[in-house]
Design a protein around this motif. Structure first.
Motif, PDB file in Angstrom:
ATOM      1  N   LEU A   1       0.833  -1.202   0.000  1.00 48.60           N
ATOM      2  CA  LEU A   1       0.000   0.000   0.000  1.00 48.60           C
ATOM      3  C   LEU A   1       0.868   1.252   0.000  1.00 48.60           C
ATOM      4  CD1 LEU A   1      -2.817   1.257   0.093  1.00 48.60           C
ATOM      5  CD2 LEU A   1      -2.697   1.153   2.596  1.00 48.60           C
ATOM      6  N   GLU A   2       1.961   1.216   0.729  1.00 52.74           N
ATOM      7  CA  GLU A   2       2.887   2.353   0.763  1.00 52.74           C
ATOM      8  C   GLU A   2       3.401   2.675  -0.635  1.00 52.74           C
ATOM      9  OE1 GLU A   2       4.694   5.338   2.697  1.00 52.74           O
ATOM     10  OE2 GLU A   2       4.315   3.674   4.075  1.00 52.74           O
ATOM     11  N   ARG A   3       3.765   1.625  -1.374  1.00 51.54           N
ATOM     12  CA  ARG A   3       4.287   1.833  -2.731  1.00 51.54           C
ATOM     13  C   ARG A   3       3.231   2.464  -3.640  1.00 51.54           C
ATOM     14  NH1 ARG A   3       3.805  -1.306  -7.175  1.00 51.54           N
ATOM     15  NH2 ARG A   3       2.958  -3.034  -5.954  1.00 51.54           N
ATOM     16  N   ILE A   4       2.002   1.978  -3.544  1.00 52.39           N
ATOM     17  CA  ILE A   4       0.931   2.513  -4.383  1.00 52.39           C
ATOM     18  C   ILE A   4       0.623   3.960  -3.996  1.00 52.39           C
ATOM     19  CG2 ILE A   4      -1.566   2.359  -4.776  1.00 52.39           C
ATOM     20  CD1 ILE A   4      -1.197  -0.691  -4.884  1.00 52.39           C
ATOM     21  N   CYS A   5       0.573   4.243  -2.706  1.00 51.60           N
ATOM     22  CA  CYS A   5       0.267   5.605  -2.253  1.00 51.60           C
ATOM     23  C   CYS A   5       1.362   6.589  -2.656  1.00 51.60           C
ATOM     24  CB  CYS A   5       0.052   5.626  -0.749  1.00 51.60           C
ATOM     25  SG  CYS A   5      -1.527   4.911  -0.220  1.00 51.60           S
ATOM     26  N   CYS A   6       2.595   6.131  -2.683  1.00 54.16           N
ATOM     27  CA  CYS A   6       3.701   6.994  -3.101  1.00 54.16           C
ATOM     28  C   CYS A   6       3.537   7.436  -4.554  1.00 54.16           C
ATOM     29  CB  CYS A   6       5.034   6.265  -2.941  1.00 54.16           C
ATOM     30  SG  CYS A   6       5.639   6.184  -1.240  1.00 54.16           S
ATOM     31  N   GLU A   7       2.925   6.581  -5.373  1.00 57.74           N
ATOM     32  CA  GLU A   7       2.753   6.869  -6.795  1.00 57.74           C
ATOM     33  C   GLU A   7       1.396   7.475  -7.109  1.00 57.74           C
ATOM     34  OE1 GLU A   7       3.424   3.202  -8.833  1.00 57.74           O
ATOM     35  OE2 GLU A   7       5.388   2.863  -7.910  1.00 57.74           O
ATOM     36  N   MET A   8       0.508   7.521  -6.136  1.00 61.91           N
ATOM     37  CA  MET A   8      -0.860   7.964  -6.394  1.00 61.91           C
ATOM     38  C   MET A   8      -0.931   9.481  -6.529  1.00 61.91           C
ATOM     39  SD  MET A   8      -4.342   7.004  -4.292  1.00 61.91           S
ATOM     40  CE  MET A   8      -4.122   5.257  -4.621  1.00 61.91           C
ATOM     41  N   PRO A   9      -1.645   9.971  -7.545  1.00 56.91           N
ATOM     42  CA  PRO A   9      -1.831  11.417  -7.677  1.00 56.91           C
ATOM     43  C   PRO A   9      -2.790  11.933  -6.610  1.00 56.91           C
ATOM     44  CG  PRO A   9      -3.191  10.253  -9.269  1.00 56.91           C
ATOM     45  CD  PRO A   9      -2.355   9.205  -8.591  1.00 56.91           C
ATOM     46  N   SER A  10      -2.943  13.232  -6.548  1.00 57.01           N
ATOM     47  CA  SER A  10      -3.895  13.820  -5.617  1.00 57.01           C
ATOM     48  C   SER A  10      -5.317  13.455  -6.042  1.00 57.01           C
ATOM     49  CB  SER A  10      -3.735  15.336  -5.590  1.00 57.01           C
ATOM     50  OG  SER A  10      -4.690  15.935  -4.742  1.00 57.01           O
ATOM     51  N   VAL A  11      -6.087  12.898  -5.131  1.00 54.04           N
ATOM     52  CA  VAL A  11      -7.472  12.521  -5.401  1.00 54.04           C
ATOM     53  C   VAL A  11      -8.361  13.104  -4.306  1.00 54.04           C
ATOM     54  CG1 VAL A  11      -6.888  10.411  -6.662  1.00 54.04           C
ATOM     55  CG2 VAL A  11      -7.179  10.318  -4.172  1.00 54.04           C
ATOM     56  N   ASP A  12      -9.662  13.043  -4.524  1.00 54.41           N
ATOM     57  CA  ASP A  12     -10.595  13.596  -3.538  1.00 54.41           C
ATOM     58  C   ASP A  12     -10.772  12.677  -2.337  1.00 54.41           C
ATOM     59  OD1 ASP A  12     -11.706  16.132  -4.846  1.00 54.41           O
ATOM     60  OD2 ASP A  12     -11.910  14.640  -6.442  1.00 54.41           O
ATOM     61  N   ALA A  13     -10.610  11.379  -2.551  1.00 54.13           N
ATOM     62  CA  ALA A  13     -10.758  10.425  -1.452  1.00 54.13           C
ATOM     63  C   ALA A  13     -10.035   9.133  -1.795  1.00 54.13           C
ATOM     64  CB  ALA A  13     -12.235  10.132  -1.184  1.00 54.13           C
ATOM     65  N   ILE A  14      -9.416   8.532  -0.782  1.00 50.10           N
ATOM     66  CA  ILE A  14      -8.897   7.181  -0.917  1.00 50.10           C
ATOM     67  C   ILE A  14      -9.618   6.324   0.115  1.00 50.10           C
ATOM     68  CG2 ILE A  14      -6.874   7.726   0.520  1.00 50.10           C
ATOM     69  CD1 ILE A  14      -5.395   5.482  -1.015  1.00 50.10           C
ATOM     70  N   VAL A  15     -10.270   5.285  -0.360  1.00 48.12           N
ATOM     71  CA  VAL A  15     -11.081   4.427   0.483  1.00 48.12           C
ATOM     72  C   VAL A  15     -10.375   3.089   0.671  1.00 48.12           C
ATOM     73  CG1 VAL A  15     -13.301   3.244   0.742  1.00 48.12           C
ATOM     74  CG2 VAL A  15     -13.208   5.514  -0.305  1.00 48.12           C
ATOM     75  N   ILE A  16     -10.037   2.779   1.904  1.00 46.60           N
ATOM     76  CA  ILE A  16      -9.516   1.457   2.250  1.00 46.60           C
ATOM     77  C   ILE A  16     -10.743   0.589   2.543  1.00 46.60           C
ATOM     78  CG2 ILE A  16      -8.021   0.145   3.797  1.00 46.60           C
ATOM     79  CD1 ILE A  16      -6.561   2.317   2.165  1.00 46.60           C
ATOM     80  N   GLN A  17     -10.983  -0.406   1.702  1.00 47.66           N
ATOM     81  CA  GLN A  17     -12.203  -1.209   1.827  1.00 47.66           C
ATOM     82  C   GLN A  17     -11.867  -2.654   2.193  1.00 47.66           C
ATOM     83  OE1 GLN A  17     -15.544  -0.673  -1.033  1.00 47.66           O
ATOM     84  NE2 GLN A  17     -15.256  -2.852  -1.468  1.00 47.66           N
ATOM     85  N   PRO A  18     -12.158  -3.066   3.429  1.00 41.90           N
ATOM     86  CA  PRO A  18     -11.912  -4.463   3.808  1.00 41.90           C
ATOM     87  C   PRO A  18     -12.784  -5.411   2.990  1.00 41.90           C
ATOM     88  CG  PRO A  18     -12.370  -3.073   5.730  1.00 41.90           C
ATOM     89  CD  PRO A  18     -12.722  -2.270   4.527  1.00 41.90           C
ATOM     90  N   VAL A  19     -12.217  -6.553   2.616  1.00 35.82           N
ATOM     91  CA  VAL A  19     -12.987  -7.559   1.888  1.00 35.82           C
ATOM     92  C   VAL A  19     -14.168  -8.014   2.743  1.00 35.82           C
ATOM     93  CG1 VAL A  19     -12.941  -9.925   0.993  1.00 35.82           C
ATOM     94  CG2 VAL A  19     -11.058  -8.374   0.487  1.00 35.82           C
ATOM     95  N   SER A  20     -15.352  -8.022   2.150  1.00 32.01           N
ATOM     96  CA  SER A  20     -16.549  -8.446   2.883  1.00 32.01           C
ATOM     97  C   SER A  20     -16.435  -9.915   3.287  1.00 32.01           C
ATOM     98  CB  SER A  20     -17.797  -8.254   2.019  1.00 32.01           C
ATOM     99  OG  SER A  20     -18.067  -6.892   1.840  1.00 32.01           O
ATOM    100  N   GLY A  21     -16.860 -10.198   4.514  1.00 32.80           N
ATOM    101  CA  GLY A  21     -16.833 -11.571   5.006  1.00 32.80           C
ATOM    102  C   GLY A  21     -15.558 -11.943   5.725  1.00 32.80           C
TER     103      GLY A  21
END
Length: 244
Positions: A187-207
């Motif tokens: 997740l750290e690697r992806i966030c480092c490359e992520m552009p500015s967005v309005d929201a980042i949602v961490i969504q746990p897998v259902s169940g």
């Protein structure tokens, strides 16, 4: 086309808003956590809810034209509707239909919410001028059955779609589905490359049961990169409430 119905948005920062859902059928990814497996393949018929919230459906033969799909959406239109969610399956796998429908809905004054895996920047760019809200799923390692090179290319396109969406002034949501085994450094690697967005949602897998400590750690990573106001942990509430 898979189905058209009215419900409440069950994910992300628009949680609880009333939407008309237009679900396209067909998706080539087959993610491990997919919750709409019935629509991974193209369907012969489209289910149309006869009245908002009735859960009574009639079958329409596919393929539906853009005009026919628009008329079906208009049956569900009301002042209470926040927007029309074009989802799947995967809308980018039917770019001509998705672009045409989004353009028609915009022409009627409706807001268009696109939910996509963002596998193609070119296809997203083609549709983006008709979109008001984009929820783009960024795939974590191990969730899609493909080679490392293909997975890396997929994430590159997803991040590029997020950047294009944000540049165009679309309300842009990055959705990251996580599991207990999700590695924080991924997740750290992806966030480092992520552009500015309005929201980042961490969504746990259902169940799955995830520890609060794990979720706090993942939230901290997102918050450091995008800001505490825009980082959030939100489960699939429609699953918890038994909604569509």
């Amino acid at each position: 086309m898979g189905e058209i119905f009215t419900s409440l948005q069950g994910e992300g920062p628009l949680l609880g808003r009333r939407q008309v859902f237009v679900r396209l059928s067909g998706c080539s990814l087959g993610c491990s956590y997919c919750d709409t497996r019935a629509y991974l393949r193209r369907t012969e018929k489209c289910r149309l809810e006869t009245a908002p919230g009735s859960r009574t459906f009639v079958d329409l033969r596919n393929p539906l034209s853009v005009d026919m799909a628009t008329e079906c959406v208009k049956l569900h239109a009301s002042p209470e509707v926040h927007s029309v969610s074009v989802t799947g399956g995967e809308p980018l796998e039917q770019p001509g239909f998705t672009e045409g429908l989004a353009a028609e809905l915009k022409g009627l004054g409706m807001r268009v919410y696109l939910e996509t895996n963002g596998f193609s920047l070119d296809l997203f760019s083609r549709i983006s001028k008709h979109i008001d809200i984009a929820a783009i799923d960024v795939k974590m390692p191990g969730t899609v059955r493909c080679s490392r090179d293909l997975c890396d290319r997929l994430v590159e396109n997803e991040l590029a779609c997020l950047e294009r969406s944000s540049e165009l002034g679309i309300y842009t949501i990055a959705k990251v589905v996580v599991q207990q085994e999700t590695e924080e450094h991924d997740l750290e690697r992806i966030c480092c490359e992520m552009p500015s967005v309005d929201a980042i949602v961490i969504q746990p897998v259902s169940g799955q049961i995830m520890s609060e400590l794990k979720l706090l750690a993942l939230h901290s990573i997102a918050a450091r990169h995008i800001g505490a106001e825009r980082a959030m942990v939100i489960p699939q509430m429609h699953r918890a409430l038994g909604m569509m």
